[in-house]
Write a protein that holds these residues in place. Structure first.
Motif, PDB file in Angstrom:
ATOM      1  N   ILE A  66      44.239  42.002  46.635  1.00 34.20           N
ATOM      2  CA  ILE A  66      43.502  41.490  47.783  1.00 34.20           C
ATOM      3  C   ILE A  66      42.539  42.620  48.105  1.00 34.20           C
ATOM      4  O   ILE A  66      42.929  43.628  48.684  1.00 34.20           O
ATOM      5  CB  ILE A  66      44.425  41.185  48.977  1.00 34.20           C
ATOM      6  CG1 ILE A  66      45.445  40.112  48.595  1.00 34.20           C
ATOM      7  CG2 ILE A  66      43.607  40.764  50.186  1.00 34.20           C
ATOM      8  CD1 ILE A  66      46.455  39.808  49.658  1.00 34.20           C
ATOM      9  N   GLY A  67      41.303  42.468  47.645  1.00 34.46           N
ATOM     10  CA  GLY A  67      40.359  43.580  47.739  1.00 34.46           C
ATOM     11  C   GLY A  67      40.858  44.723  46.874  1.00 34.46           C
ATOM     12  O   GLY A  67      41.131  44.551  45.698  1.00 34.46           O
ATOM     13  N   LYS A  68      41.058  45.879  47.474  1.00 34.35           N
ATOM     14  CA  LYS A  68      41.551  47.025  46.719  1.00 34.35           C
ATOM     15  C   LYS A  68      43.071  47.180  46.816  1.00 34.35           C
ATOM     16  O   LYS A  68      43.643  48.083  46.240  1.00 34.35           O
ATOM     17  CB  LYS A  68      40.873  48.305  47.202  1.00 34.35           C
ATOM     18  CG  LYS A  68      41.192  48.674  48.633  1.00 34.35           C
ATOM     19  CD  LYS A  68      40.520  49.974  49.016  1.00 34.35           C
ATOM     20  CE  LYS A  68      40.892  50.350  50.440  1.00 34.35           C
ATOM     21  NZ  LYS A  68      40.358  51.643  50.828  1.00 34.35           N
ATOM     22  N   HIS A  69      43.723  46.270  47.515  1.00 35.36           N
ATOM     23  CA  HIS A  69      45.154  46.381  47.773  1.00 35.36           C
ATOM     24  C   HIS A  69      45.967  45.546  46.785  1.00 35.36           C
ATOM     25  O   HIS A  69      45.719  44.355  46.624  1.00 35.36           O
ATOM     26  CB  HIS A  69      45.476  45.951  49.208  1.00 35.36           C
ATOM     27  CG  HIS A  69      44.720  46.725  50.223  1.00 35.36           C
ATOM     28  ND1 HIS A  69      45.050  48.004  50.568  1.00 35.36           N
ATOM     29  CD2 HIS A  69      43.612  46.405  50.944  1.00 35.36           C
ATOM     30  CE1 HIS A  69      44.195  48.448  51.471  1.00 35.36           C
ATOM     31  NE2 HIS A  69      43.304  47.502  51.720  1.00 35.36           N
TER      32      HIS A  69
END
Length: 72
Positions: free
Chosen positions: A49-52
């Protein structure tokens, strides 16, 4: 989040997506192992999720079940 004792199987997972730290704590393994599994594509399926990086608890449960079936 409570840490599972190594001698007891994990029977309940949180009702939220897991972070790599959550997964390492849940399985009582080093965080580096979680990232190594990801790199080798041998661990539970994760997603970004994005960079996560996150893990679906049901995917983790399925992955563990698959491991225990093949070990028996």
């Amino acid at each position: 989040m409570a840490t599972a004792k190594p001698s007891q199987p994990v029977t309940e997972l949180p009702a939220r997506y897991l972070t790599p730290n959550d997964l390492a704590e849940l399985l009582s393994i080093p965080l580096e192992t979680v990232y190594a599994w990801r790199k080798k594509r041998t661990g539970p399926l994760g997603f970004r999720i994005g960079k996560h990086l996150r893990y679906d608890p049901s995917a983790v449960h399925d992955w563990i079940s698959n491991l225990t079936e093949h070990a028996a």
